[in-house]
Design an enzyme around this catalytic site. Sequence first.
Site, PDB file in Angstrom:
ATOM      1  N   GLU A 134      11.182   9.768   3.503  1.00  0.00           N
ATOM      2  CA  GLU A 134      10.526   8.832   2.354  1.00  0.00           C
ATOM      3  C   GLU A 134      11.137   9.290   1.080  1.00  0.00           C
ATOM      4  O   GLU A 134      10.714  10.519   0.702  1.00  0.00           O
ATOM      5  CB  GLU A 134       9.218   8.635   2.605  1.00  0.00           C
ATOM      6  CG  GLU A 134       8.703   7.634   1.814  1.00  0.00           C
ATOM      7  CD  GLU A 134       6.920   7.421   1.814  1.00  0.00           C
ATOM      8  OE1 GLU A 134       6.430   7.583   2.818  1.00  0.00           O
ATOM      9  OE2 GLU A 134       6.491   6.768   0.693  1.00  0.00           O
TER      10      GLU A 134
ATOM     11  N   LYS B 251       4.246  -1.817   0.222  1.00  0.00           N
ATOM     12  CA  LYS B 251       2.838  -1.629  -0.412  1.00  0.00           C
ATOM     13  C   LYS B 251       2.898  -2.906  -1.482  1.00  0.00           C
ATOM     14  O   LYS B 251       3.470  -3.267  -2.347  1.00  0.00           O
ATOM     15  CB  LYS B 251       2.962  -0.456  -1.373  1.00  0.00           C
ATOM     16  CG  LYS B 251       2.948   0.886  -0.933  1.00  0.00           C
ATOM     17  CD  LYS B 251       3.311   2.118  -1.903  1.00  0.00           C
ATOM     18  CE  LYS B 251       3.018   3.209  -1.350  1.00  0.00           C
ATOM     19  NZ  LYS B 251       3.649   4.477  -2.356  1.00  0.00           N
TER      20      LYS B 251
ATOM     21  N   ASP C  65      10.441   4.282  -0.912  1.00  0.00           N
ATOM     22  CA  ASP C  65       9.052   3.654  -1.546  1.00  0.00           C
ATOM     23  C   ASP C  65       9.483   3.469  -3.166  1.00  0.00           C
ATOM     24  O   ASP C  65       9.837   2.280  -3.437  1.00  0.00           O
ATOM     25  CB  ASP C  65       8.106   5.018  -1.403  1.00  0.00           C
ATOM     26  CG  ASP C  65       6.887   4.687  -2.120  1.00  0.00           C
ATOM     27  OD1 ASP C  65       6.512   3.420  -2.450  1.00  0.00           O
ATOM     28  OD2 ASP C  65       5.931   5.641  -2.025  1.00  0.00           O
TER      29      ASP C  65
ATOM     30  N   ARG D 190      -2.423   3.042  -0.684  1.00  0.00           N
ATOM     31  CA  ARG D 190      -2.292   3.891  -1.823  1.00  0.00           C
ATOM     32  C   ARG D 190      -2.933   5.122  -2.080  1.00  0.00           C
ATOM     33  O   ARG D 190      -4.081   5.278  -0.852  1.00  0.00           O
ATOM     34  CB  ARG D 190      -2.335   3.120  -3.349  1.00  0.00           C
ATOM     35  CG  ARG D 190      -1.682   1.750  -3.186  1.00  0.00           C
ATOM     36  CD  ARG D 190      -0.064   1.836  -3.296  1.00  0.00           C
ATOM     37  NE  ARG D 190       0.554   2.895  -4.075  1.00  0.00           N
ATOM     38  CZ  ARG D 190       1.298   2.527  -5.117  1.00  0.00           C
ATOM     39  NH1 ARG D 190       1.707   1.361  -5.476  1.00  0.00           N
ATOM     40  NH2 ARG D 190       1.860   3.403  -5.859  1.00  0.00           N
ATOM     41  N   SER D 191      -2.668   6.015  -2.539  1.00  0.00           N
ATOM     42  CA  SER D 191      -3.641   7.108  -2.760  1.00  0.00           C
ATOM     43  C   SER D 191      -5.090   6.717  -3.446  1.00  0.00           C
ATOM     44  O   SER D 191      -5.957   7.581  -2.778  1.00  0.00           O
ATOM     45  CB  SER D 191      -2.945   8.260  -3.577  1.00  0.00           C
ATOM     46  OG  SER D 191      -2.719   7.917  -4.806  1.00  0.00           O
TER      47      SER D 191
ATOM     48  N   GLN E  26       5.455  15.722  -1.513  1.00  0.00           N
ATOM     49  CA  GLN E  26       4.236  15.233  -1.501  1.00  0.00           C
ATOM     50  C   GLN E  26       3.432  14.973   0.014  1.00  0.00           C
ATOM     51  O   GLN E  26       2.226  15.357  -0.181  1.00  0.00           O
ATOM     52  CB  GLN E  26       4.378  13.691  -2.030  1.00  0.00           C
ATOM     53  CG  GLN E  26       3.087  12.802  -2.257  1.00  0.00           C
ATOM     54  CD  GLN E  26       3.387  11.645  -3.122  1.00  0.00           C
ATOM     55  OE1 GLN E  26       3.960  11.561  -4.106  1.00  0.00           O
ATOM     56  NE2 GLN E  26       3.417  10.435  -2.321  1.00  0.00           N
TER      57      GLN E  26
ATOM     58  N   GLU F 186      -5.490  11.928  -0.185  1.00  0.00           N
ATOM     59  CA  GLU F 186      -5.309  11.019   0.745  1.00  0.00           C
ATOM     60  C   GLU F 186      -5.934  11.835   2.031  1.00  0.00           C
ATOM     61  O   GLU F 186      -5.636  11.345   3.383  1.00  0.00           O
ATOM     62  CB  GLU F 186      -3.679  10.577   1.262  1.00  0.00           C
ATOM     63  CG  GLU F 186      -3.234   9.811   0.087  1.00  0.00           C
ATOM     64  CD  GLU F 186      -1.955   9.361   0.420  1.00  0.00           C
ATOM     65  OE1 GLU F 186      -1.456   9.463   1.471  1.00  0.00           O
ATOM     66  OE2 GLU F 186      -1.448   8.578  -0.435  1.00  0.00           O
TER      67      GLU F 186
HETATM   68  P1  PGA Z   1       0.651   6.532  -4.609  1.00  0.00           P
HETATM   69  O1  PGA Z   1       1.720   7.437  -3.434  1.00  0.00           O
HETATM   70  O2  PGA Z   1      -0.077   5.645  -3.844  1.00  0.00           O
HETATM   71  O3  PGA Z   1      -0.024   7.800  -5.008  1.00  0.00           O
HETATM   72  O4  PGA Z   1       1.393   6.055  -5.332  1.00  0.00           O
HETATM   73  C1  PGA Z   1       1.737   7.301  -2.081  1.00  0.00           C
HETATM   74  C2  PGA Z   1       3.191   7.470  -1.706  1.00  0.00           C
HETATM   75  O5  PGA Z   1       4.072   7.784  -2.567  1.00  0.00           O
HETATM   76  O6  PGA Z   1       3.532   6.937  -0.707  1.00  0.00           O
HETATM   77 ZN    ZN Z   2       5.866   7.676  -1.133  1.00  0.00          ZN
END
Ligand code: PGA
Ligand code: ZN
Length: 455
Positions: A289, A341, A316, A370-371, A168, A211
């Site tokens: 991560e 988060k 995460d 978050r994204s 990712q 992001e």
């Molecule tokens: P997300 O991902 O905010 O799209 O869930 C961010 C991450 O995996 O750290």
């Molecule tokens: Zn993550």
Amino acid sequence: MPVIRRLSALEILDSRGRPTVRATCELASGGVGTASVPSGASTGSAEALELRDGDPRRYRGLGCRTAIGHVNGELHAALRNRDFEDQAALDRTMIALDGTENKSRLGANALLAVSLAVARAVAVERGVPLYRHFADILEPGRAIAGLPRPTINLFSGGKHAGGQVPIQDVLVTAAAAATIDEAMATTFAVYQAAAELTYRRYGMRALTADEGGLAPAFPSIEAMLDDAVAAIRAAGYEPGRVVALCVDVAASHFFADGRYHLGGTPLDGAGMIDRLAGWLDRYPIVSVEDGLAENDWTHWPALRARLAGRALVLGDDLLTTNPARIRRAIETRAADALLLKVNQIGTLTEAAEACRLARGAGWHVTVSARSGETEDDWLADLAVGWGADQLKVGSITRSERLAKYNRLLAIEAETGWPVVAWPYEGTGDRGPGQEDDEIPVPGPLVSSRAACRRR
Ligand code: PGA
Ligand code: ZN
């Protein structure tokens, strides 16, 4: 705690143009606080539920009018004019009112918007900066010793960039920067070098992913990591010592039938750990991560043991800021760092418990956006108040990301606090079999407890 006179909410749009919740709290004494909640795309299956309307004719079912209605109706009626002792008492009342395991009745988006808006209103009422109020929510009178070190998205893949590579994020961290100002300037230089490199190599202009990271069509994960190192060098920095890499593997999203599908032969858990350890031998990676899938509990302890002293083993999707999952990970030694988060769990109080648990176990804490984000900047205050080691909010482009960095710069200017040290000591050691002109691998991590004590 001051008495709430009115709670209200508004449906606003996040950085992907999808609806989200913004709540406002007016206190009887006059203080007002407003807060907006973010939304993930690469979500863990154990996350609290973001309530969506499900009407396909409006925002493809993503509308938040039901959640907004819960704030304006049920939550307003239940919480106003009551004497709550503190934030925890308020949050626990909302949790009980919702009555579900994952906040699916009232919605974690509704609950968190209220939880944050109330905290902001109370900070206004107290006449203290929001980071100070957050620090007191974590632990009354908690001393703040430093600012979190940004880990900044350079390249995106996976769910944030149409899946052109399975992993990712590749992030950079200005590991030697003493100030936020220096960290941002360093990252800017690396990002610009990476934008030029992707234009030359892939013919791609600096179009950005969810992001704000660059997302060219890398032929492989290794090419993505090679390009990150090349960008650090092109910007004039030493990979590893001055600028290091972090990766968000987000492995749950390419895990199926007990195997990791990274391209080529699918890997079992042990094979995946070998692959990750191989990246650490070759690249200056200091944090990994979600190196394994969220429910691959049997292999996480081996991953932690294998990476110990070299990179943080950051959870995460594995942990989803959920105290029960964090307890399990502590008991089984499955990780040594928490990605926090707040909207994964849905209230400030539960997220604070997650943070305290992680700290109590000597873990590191990365506070993360978050994204799908908004222009709200409360996350920077949360990271400072809760003493996060790192802050992860995406790239150095796009205003919903920059809002948080800009708030961090303002806090730095106001307080003069130093950036907390990256948790390894630069020893100048090379990785096994590396020659002098090869990439230096960061020295051993100091123990988490020692790093905590040092601050
Ligand atoms: P997300 O991902 O905010 O799209 O869930 C961010 C991450 O995996 O750290
Ligand atoms: Zn993550």
